[in-house]
Every structure is written in structure tokens, then in C-alpha cells.
Design an enzyme around this catalytic site. Structure first.
Site, PDB file in Angstrom:
ATOM      1  CE  LYS A 176      -1.856  -2.690  -3.095  1.00 44.45           C
ATOM      2  NZ  LYS A 176      -2.566  -1.577  -3.693  1.00 44.45           N
ATOM      3  CG  ASP A 235       7.157 -17.761   4.656  1.00 43.33           C
ATOM      4  OD1 ASP A 235       8.041 -17.559   5.512  1.00 43.33           O
ATOM      5  OD2 ASP A 235       6.631 -16.852   3.992  1.00 43.33           O
ATOM      6  CB  SER A 274       2.301 -13.593  -3.001  1.00 40.56           C
ATOM      7  OG  SER A 274       1.524 -13.994  -1.913  1.00 40.56           O
TER       8      SER A 274
END
Ligand SMILES: *[C@@H]1O[C@H](CO)[C@@H](O)[C@H](O)[C@H]1NC(C)=O
Ligand SMILES: *[C@@H]1O[C@H](CO)[C@@H](O)[C@H](O)[C@H]1NC(C)=O
Length: 985
Positions: A692, A815, A690
Site C-alpha cells: 500500500k 515491469d 507489493s
């Protein structure tokens, strides 16, 4: 006597304040509570009565308080027993607040209480046995707290109780038989508690007023008692996610009021009982994921069923033709059975079918043309069958379709022109058939298409220019067809593209200009075509590209130096006409196979030049070898943390500070401006799903990690996620809301977050050793000795166990992977990245189905793909994969395994070659026994059926037992491994 005193006190005039006595009590209550949102601001001590205060209802003539409703106000603190001084109080609702500590025994002094709702709070300790002393209590809702211990024996003596809900607590013991005495009960909800294994007490059959019996995931074992058939008023029976066994008793067909029966995910056997035609009100039947057999009874399909889910059983035979007659059937899921024959050709002509999943059966014949006759069909899933014929023309009118998966059948003929351009479709999967014809220009109207998977067919002709209109396209796989012509220039407009796989076609011409716009491209495979011209220099700016295969084309010119900027796991430029010098980084033995078969390509790699001018035969041999060597060697590292050095410096600086808002969860030793000033592209340490990640060293010397989320962008390409087109949230809200509340030593700490309209920052504690995935699969993986790995596993398990069992409501991470487990300076592990975590909605049946598939390839539990059903057990599976990764040192998916993933590879290798071929050779053999035991736990966690996977709490327990001196029975001491369930094809 006490009462008399109290009455005297009440009637005596109060000199200073005019507020009546009940008001004074409430003022005292106000002072015991913390009220961060000033919900009690209207509780003003200058009023005469509290009757106009927020949340207070009075009996008008006497002005006495009868009800208090402070739900959703965020008030915090212990339960205010003082409320029980309000003698006429009949109802208290503090739903969804932060009431903490234990529920006091003196709650029984609320003598007139009829309604008590304390759901979604932070209450702990045991259930007060005195609740049963409340003579008028009808409604008791304690859902979503942390109550523990057993259900008290007094709970068999409620005189008037109609509703009790104890869902989502930490209750143990078993479901007691004495609940069968509370015959006034209409609703009994005990789901999602860690009860000890126990049977359904037959006494529950005495609850003849019961309308709802909800016992999902209560660790129930043994048979379903016949007595449940006595519950003539029952409308909703939910026994899903248990270990119930034996047949479905035929007495259940006597539940004449029943509307919904949920039996999914048990180990029920035998046939569905006959007599279902008695259940004239039945609308939903879900008996999937059991071991039921026999045929699907014809009478079942004559009911006004709306939803019939019988997937993952052992049903055989054909589908009763009458199923097509049902006037209301909208959901039919029968996948993973052994059904044969053809479908009723009028299926869908009477029923408003919305979801149809018949995948993985042995159906034959045509796809019925009537499936979408009512215009409601959204999901059409028929993969892995033997359907023949062509895709019916009528489906091209089916504008409601969103997911179509017809892969791996024997379909042929041309795809109807309109079918390419369905306006709402986001997954169109036709791979592995014999479909022919062109991709039609109408595809331009498929504005929501995010995955177009048409590999392994006989499609021909050009890839139409219109493909460039598909602005949401994330994956375009059309390999192994007969597509020809050049790539359309418009293809570079696909800004969301993550995977472009067109290998083995007849494409020619040059690569289109402007490929640098593929900012999210992760995989580019154009191998085995006739593409000519140069490899554009811009390829080096595709910063997330990690799979590049352009082999077997006619590319000429030199290898662009910019390729050195990329972190490639796979690089294959072999068998082209490339020439000139290799960029220095690639002059290494490990890259040899990437460049073979190029006339005139020279580096200092011995043999590279002369291998190229050979005859075709030799080249072929080289290609074979090359594939072989590649598979064995070229995989270096997972998703990199140390990415991107060459970003646009100015952009990062261009934040407008004035518009930032700050939300902090811990005491901060820094200001948001300090962070903003330090965000620059040289500090980027990684790039994730999603956004940096920057490392920022503050003035005080402390380091923090700052995650800057991509503005308005949400899809994870880097980790190869499947199908996330439905994600409308960029993960920010979810991550902040979840993480901000959590404090645990094995969960990454979120210091604060700052937001503007188009940019969002999350500030975390900095984890100096990076992610487990990066470390393990890098050259430094050898540093991780067994004791360190064991510690990491235990830490991560404790973090997840906390999310599942100690958070209210529980949190499913969704996740879990090695790259989301971060390591601190001492290799302590913390779970991170809740971008897709979602608190389980405990008010509804939140577990049933979520519209988003989250997770990363290789870690996704098998039930995910078909059911979209997300549970804690899906996390357990992913965690099991992490265990296998740590034990074997291998990646979760690797070309070495072929079609298999790590789980299957471990299973087959264990089976065929023994445990020594599975363990990471870098590990010291003196820990072999422990390693095997942990491996065993990993195998348990990755059981194909969720029911067989342990909870994370249990995983922690088993792991700790390995570390401890005395190994107990939970882990097999001889290190013998659980048998694998995969009979791999
Ligand atoms: C309960 O909440 C109050 C108010 O937020 C807090 O001060 C107190 O420490 C909490 N008590 C417990 C046991 O968590
Ligand atoms: C409770 O209500 C009754 C009538 O509804 C009234 O007579 C009585 O005084 C009230 N009790 C108190 C303590 O106010």
C-alpha cells in the site's frame, strides 16, 4: 638511478616506526581509499611487515608482498597506483568494490603484474593503452565497469595474455582484427558492449589456443567467418544476440573440442550443416530465434547432447526418432517451428528429460507415455499442437512436474486421477481440449498449485470441497465446462485467489458465506450459471476487485450498496432476478447495461424497469447490445491510485517502534518515528503489486510517499500478472538494493527504508501528479497535450536508458508500464517500482533464464512467455507499449481489441484503416507529424523479435531527434510507418 635511490631508501633504518617500506606504501594506499566497512582495519602501522594484513600475501623468506586481494570489501576511490611501488607484486584483485575514476596510465609501472582483476567496479574513461606494456600479464578482467571508447591498438601486442574480459562496459568502435595477434589468448570475452555494427574479424581464427570465445550482444553483423573452424581447442562459442546472417558455416563442425555453441537470436538462415557427428563433446546447442530451415539432422540427435534449443526457426518435417535414444538429453526446446508428425513413442525412456517445450508446432498423435520415465521432467509444454488421445496414466506418477501446459490440443478422455494432485506442480493448464470427467479429490495434494486453467473442456460434476486446500491458488479458470452443483464452502479459504472464472457452467446454489476472505480477488466471473440467492454485502470489502460479472444467473434481492466501495472496470449483474433500488452511484447512463434484464430493479434510469419484463428474445437482444456497449464504454481508468478508504484504522497504528531499523540513502530531514506516527488509513493513496502507498505530510510541510509492503506476501494480482508462483522474494530486498544506489533525475528517489521482522516501509519522494497510467486513462487524460506527452516519453526513456546502460551491473526493470511512470508537479516523469527489477548478473550468464515471469498483462514481450528469458530488450518492448498508450490514449489491454493487445490492435488498425484511426483524438492535429514519428518508434520498440528492437539509449536518441529542429535519418521524415510483423489470426 631512480631504482638505486629507492633501494637506498629501503635499506635505511627508520627511526620512529618499525614498519618496513612496503608496509608504509600500503599505509599510504589505505589513506587514499575510503573504507566504509573497515575492511582495512587490520592494516596496523605498528606491525613490522604488512604480511599478516587482510588481503596481503607475502613471499615468506623475503617478506615481500606478492599479491593483494581486496575483493568484495566495498573500498572506494581511484585505483591506487602506489601499489606499483611493491616491486614483487604479481596479483591485484579489487573485484566487486567501488574503485572509480579512470584507470591511470602508470599502471604499467606494476612491472611484475600477472593477474589484474578489477571487475565490477566503477571505472570510467578509456582503457589505458599501457596495459599492453606489462610484460608478464596473463589475466586481465575489467568486466562490469564503465570503460568507454575503442579497444586500444596496443591490445594487439600483449605478449603473454591468456584471459581478457571486457564484458559489460560501454566500449564502442568495432571488435578489432588485431586481437587475432594475441595468440596466447585462451579466453576472449567482449559480450554486452555497445560496439558499432561490425563483423567478426576472420583473424580471430588465428587464436588457436582459444578455449572460450564469448561475443554475446556485440552488435555483430555479416556472416560467421569460416576461419572460426580453426579453433580446435574451443569449448565454448557464444555469438548469441547479434545480427549475424547467412548460413552456419560447415567449418564449425570442425570444432572438435566444443562443448557449448550458442547462436540464438541472430538472423542466420539455411540448414544446420551436416557433420555434427564430429562434435563428440557437444553438450549444448542453442540456435533458437534465427531463420534456420530444413529438417533437424538425425545425426545431431545421436550426439551426447544435454540441451538442444532450436525454437523459433522454420524447421519442418518430423522429429528424428533417434532423439529418443540420447542418454543425457535433459532440455529440448523446439517450439514455434513447423514440425509435424507424431513424437517418438519412447521419448524420455533413455533421456533424463527435464524441460520439454514443443509448443506451437503441428505435432499430432499421442503424448508419449515414457516422457517422465527417468522421473526428472519438470516442464512439459505442448500447447498449440494437435495432440490427440488422453493424458498418459504414467504422468500421474511424475512427481517432479512443476509446469504443465497442454492447452489448445485435441486431447480427450478423463484426466488420470493422480495427475490432479502432483505435489510440486504450480501451473496446470489444460484449457481448450475435450477432456472430460470430474476434478478429482486428489487435487488436495497439489499444495503448490497456483494456476489451475481448465476452461473450454467437458469437465463435469461438482467442484470438489478439496479445492479449498490449495492455499497457493491464485487463478482458477474453469469456464465453459459442464461443472454443476454449488460452489464448495471451502472455496473461501483460497486467500491468494486473484482470478476466479467459472462462467458458462451449470453451477447452482448460493454464493458461499465468508467471501470477504478473498482479499486479493481481482476478477470474479460466474456469469451464465444458475446461481441463486443474494449477492452478499461483503462483496464490497473485496478492495482489489475490479472485474465482476455475475450476469445470467438467478440472483435475487437487492444490489448491495457496498458495491459502491469498489473501483470496478467491469460490472455486469444483468439478467438475474435482482430487485429494489439501485445504489445511487450506479444510477448513471454508463451503468445501464450492467443491470439490464432484472425484473423489478428500479432506478431513475429510463427504460431499465420496462426492459426487464420482456420476452426472452428481447432480453437476448439487450444482452448483445449490452455486451457491445460495455465493451465500448465501461472501462474507466487503470489500476487506481486513489483506492481504499475504509481500512482498519487500528491495525496501522499498531507498529512497535522499538523494533524498527532504518537504512537511509540520502540526507534526511525527518525521522522514522515521524513517519510512523503519520501512517494512517486515511492517507492511503494507492495499492500496488507489493504493498500500500501512503501520502505523508511531514512537520516541515514536505510530502513523502510511503510504501508499506504486505507482510510476507508477494504476488501481484491486481495487474493481472501471469504466473508468479515462483517468486520467493517480496521484492523488498531487490527494490531497496537497486533504488538505494541510483541517482538520476528520471528515477524516483528512495529516501530511506525501515524494517521490522514482519513489516517493511519504503519512503520515496512524493509525486504530486500520480502515475501516468491513472492520469492518461482518467477523465483528466485530455490535460496531457502532445508536448507534455512527448516530454514524459523522453524522460521515461532516459530513466530506463540510465538503468540499462549506465548502471553497473545493468538493471532490467522488468515491469515497465504506465502505472510505474510517476509524474512530478511539472509533469516531469520518473520511473518507479523496482519490485521485480533485478540487476543483471554479469558474472554468470544471468540473462539466459530467470525463473520468474514478471511484468503486467499487455506489456509483456512475446519472448517472455515461452523462454522466461529476460533482457533489456524486454523492457524496450514494454516501453514501446507505453509509447503506443500515449499516442493512442488506449489501454494496453481492452475488451475493445478482442483477443488482441494494444500492439496488435495498432498494427491491424494501421493496416486496415490508416493512421488517423490510431491516434488519440484528444491530441491536437497540428502535432500529427511528430506524433506519427513517435508512434513509429513505439512500433520499433514492440517488434516481436528482440533483436529488431532498439536499445533504450538509441530510443532516447531517436526521440530527441524528433524534438530537435533537424530531423536526421534515424527517423523517417515522411512519417511513414514501419511495416507490422503480425499476420494476425
Ligand atoms: C570516488 O569515490 C570516492 C569515495 O567514495 C568519492 O569521494 C569520490 O568523489 C569518487 N570520485 C568520483 C569521480 O566519483
Ligand atoms: C623480490 O623477490 C626477490 C626474491 O623472490 C628478492 O630477492 C627481492 O629482494 C624482492 N624485491 C624486493 C623489492 O623486495
Amino acid at each position: 638511478m631512480l631504482l638505486l635511490l629507492l633501494l637506498l631508501f629501503l635499506s635505511s633504518p627508520l627511526p620512529i616506526l618499525s614498519l618496513n617500506q612496503e608496509g608504509l606504501y600500503l599505509q599510504r594506499v589505505k589513506h587514499t581509499l575510503s573504507d566504509p566497512d573497515a575492511a582495512l582495519a587490520s592494516w596496523n602501522d605498528r606491525d613490522d611487515t604488512p604480511c599478516n594484513w587482510a588481503g596481503i600475501t607475502c613471499d615468506a623468506p623475503t617478506a615481500t608482498v606478492t599479491s593483494i586481494d581486496l575483493s568484495n570489501t566495498n573500498i572506494a576511490g581511484p585505483f591506487p597506483s602506489l601499489l606499483c611501488h611493491l616491486q614483487n607484486l604479481t596479483s591485484i584483485s579489487l573485484y566487486n568494490d567501488s574503485i572509480n575514476s579512470t584507470l591511470p596510465l602508470d599502471i604499467s609501472t606494476c612491472r611484475n603484474l600477472q593477474h589484474l582483476d578489477l571487475a565490477q567496479n566503477l571505472l570510467t574513461g578509456t582503457l589505458p593503452h599501457t596495459l599492453a606494456d606489462l610484460p608478464d600479464l596473463k589475466y586481465l578482467d575489467l568486466t562490469g565497469n564503465n570503460f568507454s571508447g575503442e579497444i586500444p591498438a596496443s591490445f594487439g601486442r600483449f605478449p603473454k595474455l591468456e584471459v581478457i574480459s571486457l564484458v559489460y562496459n560501454l566500449l564502442d568502435g568495432t571488435i578489432p582484427a588485431f586481437l587475432g595477434n594475441v595468440t596466447s589468448l585462451k579466453m576472449l570475452n567482449l559480450s554486452y558492449n555497445p560496439f558499432f555494427p561490425g563483423r567478426i574479424p576472420p583473424e580471430l581464427g588465428n587464436l588457436t589456443n582459444l578455449e572460450i570465445l564469448w561475443l554475446t550482444e556485440c552488435n555483430l553483423v555479416g556472416p560467421i567467418p569460416d576461419s572460426l573452424g580453426n579453433l580446435k581447442k574451443l569449448t565454448d562459442l557464444d555469438l548469441a544476440l547479434n545480427n549475424l546472417e547467412g548460413p552456419i558455416p560447415s567449418s564449425l563442425t570442425e570444432l572438435t573440442s566444443v562443448v557449448q555453441i550458442e547462436l540464438y537470436n541472430n538472423t542466420l538462415t539455411g540448414e544446420l550443416p551436416r557433420g555434427f557427428s564430429n562434435l563428440t563433446k557437444l553438450r549444448l546447442l542453442d540456435a533458437s530465434m534465427n531463420q534456420l530451415s530444413g529438417t533437424i539432422p538425425d545425426e545431431l540427435t545421436r550426439l551426447p547432447l544435454e540441451s538442444l534449443n532450436l525454437y523459433e526457426n522454420l524447421f519442418e518435417g518430423t522429429l528424428p526418432g533417434s532423439i529418443a535414444e540420447s542418454p543425457v538429453l535433459y532440455e529440448l526446446r523446439l517450439f514455434s517451428n513447423r514440425l509435424t508428425g507424431s513424437l517418438p513413442q519412447n521419448l524420455g525412456s533413455n533421456s533424463p528429460l527435464k524441460w520439454l517445450d514443443l509448443s506451437t508446432n503441428q505435432f499430432t498423435g499421442d503424448i508419449p507415455a515414457s516422457l517422465c520415465e527417468k522421473g526428472e521432467l519438470e516442464e512439459l509444454l505442448m500447447l498449440y499442437n494437435s495432440f490427440t488421445g488422453s493424458i498418459p496414466e504414467s504422468l500421474s506418477e511424475c512427481r517432479s512436474l512443476t509446469r504443465v501446459r497442454l492447452s489448445n490440443n485435441n486431447l480427450s478422455g478423463e484426466v488420470p486421477v493422480g495427475f490432479w494432485g502432483l505435489p510440486h506442480i504450480h501451473l496446470l493448464e489444460l484449457s481448450g481440449n475435450s477432456l472430460s470427467g470430474n476434478i478429482a479429490k486428489t487435487i488436495a495434494s497439489a499444495a503448490n498449485l497456483s494456476m489451475l486453467l481448465i476452461s473450454k473442456n467437458k469437465f463435469e460434476g461438482n467442484i470438489v470441497e478439496e479445492i479449498g486446500f490449495l492455499s497457493n491458488l491464485e487463478q482458477f479458470s474453469a469456464s465453459e465446462n459442464k461443472l454443476s452443483g454449488s460452489l464448495p464452502d471451502s472455496i473461501v479459504n483460497l486467500l491468494q485467489l486473484g482470478i476466479l472464472d467459472l462462467h458458462s457452467n451449470q453451477l447452482s446454489g448460493e454464493l458461499p458465506p465468508g467471501i470477504q476472505s478473498w482479499k486479493k480477488l481481482n476478477e470474479l466471473n460466474l456469469a451464465n450459471n444458475q446461481i441463486s440467492g443474494k449477492i452478499p454485502d461483503q462483496i464490497g470489502s473485496l478492495s482489489v476487485l475490479n472485474y465482476l460479472d455475475l450476469s445470467g444467473n438467478r440472483l435475487s434481492g437487492s444490489v448491495p450498496v457496498s458495491l459502491q466501495n469498489l473501483k470496478l472496470n467491469q460490472l455486469n449483474l444483468s439478467n438475474n432476478d435482482l430487485s429494489g433500488d439501485l445504489p445511487p452511484m450506479f444510477v448513471k447512463e454508463m451503468y445501464r447495461s450492467s443491470f439490464l434484464g432484472n425484473l423489478g430493479l428500479c432506478g431513475d434510469l429510463a427504460g431499465l424497469c420496462d426492459s426487464t419484463s420482456e420476452d426472452k428474445n428481447r432480453g437476448y437482444v439487450w444482452l448483445l447490445r449490452c455486451i457491445f456497449i460495455l465493451a465500448a464504454l465501461v472501462f474507466v481508468g487503470g489500476v487506481a491510485w486513489f483506492y481504499f478508504k475504509y481500512r482498519d484504522f487500528n491495525k496501522a497504528r499498531a507498529f512497535d517502534k522499538s523494533k524498527w531499523t532504518l537504512m537511509s540513502f540520502h540526507k534526511l530531514g525527518f525521522s522514522e518515528y515521524e513517519i510512523l506516527d503519520l501512517l494512517d488509513e486515511d492517507n492511503v493513496i494507492g495499492s500496488g503489486a507489493s504493498g500500500k502507498v501512503y501520502k505523508v505530510v511531514l512537520g516541515n510541510g514536505e510530502a513523502v510517499a510511503v510504501k508499506k509492503l504486505w507482510g510476507g506476501v508477494k504476488k501481484d494480482i491486481q495487474t493481472g500478472d501471469i504466473e508468479k508462483g515462483q517468486v520467493h522474494d517480496d521484492g523488498f530486498q531487490a527494490e531497496v538494493e537497486t533504488l538505494g544506489k541510483i541517482r538520476h533525475k528520471n528515477i524516483v528517489k528512495l529516501w530511506c527504508c525501515c524494517t521490522t521482522r514482519d513489516c517493511k516501509l519504503l519512503v520515496y519522494e512524493y509525486m504530486p501528479n500520480g502515475s501516468l497510467g491513472d492520469l492518461l486513462h482518467s477523465s483528466k487524460g485530455g490535460l496531457l497535450d502532445w508536448p507534455t506527452r512527448y516530454k514524459i516519453i523522453v524522460d521515461a526513456a532516459e530513466g530506463l536508458s540510465y538503468l540499462h546502460h549506465d548502471c553497473v551491473p545493468p538493471i532490467v526493470h522488468r515491469d515497465v508500464k504506465a502505472n510505474n511512470i510517476l509524474l512530478d508537479g511539472d509533469f516531469g516523469a520518473r520511473v518507479a517500482d523496482f519490485g521485480v527489477a533485478k540487476a543483471v548478473d554479469s558474472t554468470g550468464k544471468g540473462l539466459k533464464s530467470m525463473s520468474v515471469i514478471a511484468g503486467s498483462r499487455g506489456y509483456i514481450a512475446p519472448e517472455y512467455a515461452y523462454t522466461l528469458r529476460v533482457t533489456e530488450k524486454s523492457d524496450t518492448y514494454s516501453f514501446g507499449v507505453v509509447i503506443l498508450e500515449l499516442v493512442t490514449g488506449k489501454l494496453p489491454v481492452d475488451p475493445e481489441f478482442g483477443e488482441k493487445d494494444l500492439v496488435k490492435w495498432v498494427c491491424t488498425t494501421l493496416d486496415q484503416k490508416g493512421v488517423d484511426h490510431v491516434l488519440d483524438p484528444r491530441l491536437d492535429t497540428c502535432f500529427k507529424e511528430e506524433t506519427c514519428m513517435v508512434l513509429n518508434i513505439g512500433l520499433l520498440c514492440t517488434s516481436p523479435l528482440p533483436i529488431n528492437r532498439p536499445t533504450m539509449r538509441r530510443v532516447v536518441k531517436m526521440l530527441l531527434e524528433i524534438g530537435g529542429d533537424n530531423l536526421s535519418k534515424t527517423v523517417k521524415k515522411d512519417g511513414k510507418l514501419t511495416p507490422c510483423y503480425y499476420d494476425d489470426a
